[in-house]
Design an enzyme around this catalytic site. Structure first.
Site, PDB file in Angstrom:
ATOM      1  N   SER A 186       0.805  -1.215   0.000  1.00  0.00           N
ATOM      2  CA  SER A 186       0.000   0.000   0.000  1.00  0.00           C
ATOM      3  C   SER A 186       0.840   1.268   0.000  1.00  0.00           C
ATOM      4  O   SER A 186       0.330   2.345  -0.309  1.00  0.00           O
ATOM      5  CB  SER A 186      -0.942   0.013   1.215  1.00  0.00           C
ATOM      6  OG  SER A 186      -1.829  -1.082   1.175  1.00  0.00           O
ATOM      7  N   HIS A 232       2.176   3.432   4.657  1.00  0.00           N
ATOM      8  CA  HIS A 232       1.264   4.393   4.047  1.00  0.00           C
ATOM      9  C   HIS A 232       1.841   5.807   4.127  1.00  0.00           C
ATOM     10  O   HIS A 232       1.853   6.550   3.138  1.00  0.00           O
ATOM     11  CB  HIS A 232      -0.093   4.358   4.756  1.00  0.00           C
ATOM     12  CG  HIS A 232      -0.827   3.077   4.557  1.00  0.00           C
ATOM     13  ND1 HIS A 232      -2.162   2.916   4.891  1.00  0.00           N
ATOM     14  CD2 HIS A 232      -0.444   1.883   4.044  1.00  0.00           C
ATOM     15  CE1 HIS A 232      -2.561   1.701   4.609  1.00  0.00           C
ATOM     16  NE2 HIS A 232      -1.522   1.047   4.103  1.00  0.00           N
TER      17      HIS A 232
END
Length: 281
Positions: A186, A232
């Site tokens: 991610s 992230h």
């Protein structure tokens, strides 16, 4: 908001400097001043520049290609292939995930980035274990990656993706517990999200949709359990910084600014990895 004359469904705040027709990122071609549409470039401007100087370029100076989603398709295929490989052999994830330093439960040997397994910083960028995880990330890759690849060009887009993913892995390695395994796919997607915000601001698009999307993703990042928020955050910061350099670099010093910024982000990323390795060893 105007709509691209070749793609009526796409809003844009940029116009061709020659014919003044609105153009979207896929259609805009960098000119000596501003951007031009494909029709004006095809007709020629009579500037007297060398042929290479008049070749179609993206907003970041990349070459305009026939398939503006080629790299996105390749990245998507790599992610899916890795997911299928993990499904077929679950123990594979233990060999490829991001872990700082730990003792393997199966071999009872020391494993991790600090033990010399540097490849985990890269392989973890393409790892997923849950269907919902790869589903959300691949949708994000397709929706965000395609327009970014068209606007930046293949090489710059690939550098953006890889640097975002590596920065996410580096921050996870630095902050997370050394024996905590992590899947950092991610991080690169968050880098694309940050780059999308930069590109939309550069093109005078309405920023509200992307800001809402970013806020929702950050909310999930810091409220859901089991999410590697470090990846992230690291990917988002790196992707934003790289994108700023790519789309705002002055034309006369474009290569210097773009290469320098990407090199600096890579240098900081490597510095974080080296510093953490020294701490753990």
């Amino acid at each position: 908001m105007d709509h691209c004359y070749r793609h009526p469904g796409r809003e844009t705040g940029i116009r061709c400097t020659r014919c003044e027709r609105p153009v979207c990122p896929e259609c805009m071609i960098s000119a000596s001043v501003g951007f031009q549409c494909p029709d004006c470039v095809r007709e020629g401007t009579g500037t007297g520049h060398a042929p290479a100087a008049s070749r179609p370029r993206t907003i970041a100076g990349g070459a305009v290609t026939a398939d503006p989603r080629l790299i996105t398709k390749i990245l998507l295929a790599i992610n899916v292939a890795m997911f299928l490989a993990v499904l077929s052999r679950e123990t594979l994830v233990n060999d490829l995930d991001l872990i700082g330093l730990a003792v393997s439960r199966t071999t009872l040997q020391v494993v991790g980035v600090a033990d010399g397994e540097w490849y985990r910083l890269v392989t973890s960028m393409f790892l997923h274990q849950e269907f919902w995880h790869i589903g959300f990330n691949m949708l994000g890759l397709w929706w965000l990656g395609g327009p970014l690849e068209a606007a930046l060009g293949r090489a710059r887009y690939l550098v953006l993706y890889l640097l975002s993913g590596l920065a996410g892995s580096a921050l996870t390695y630095l902050i997370a517990a050394p024996n905590q395994p992590s899947l950092g796919a991610s991080g690169a997607i968050f880098g694309l999200l940050g780059a999308t915000a930069v590109l939309m601001r550069r093109m005078n698009y309405d920023m509200r949709p992307v800001l809402v999307l970013l806020a929702l993703n950050l909310l999930f990042t810091f409220t859901w359990s089991g999410i590697a928020w470090e990846a992230h955050l690291g990917g988002l910061i790196a992707g934003t910084l790289v994108a700023i350099a790519l789309v705002h670099a002055p034309r006369e010093r474009r290569a210097l600014v773009q290469y320098g910024a990407c090199g600096l982000v890579l240098l900081v990323t490597v510095g974080l990895v080296v510093a953490r390795t020294v701490m753990l060893t």
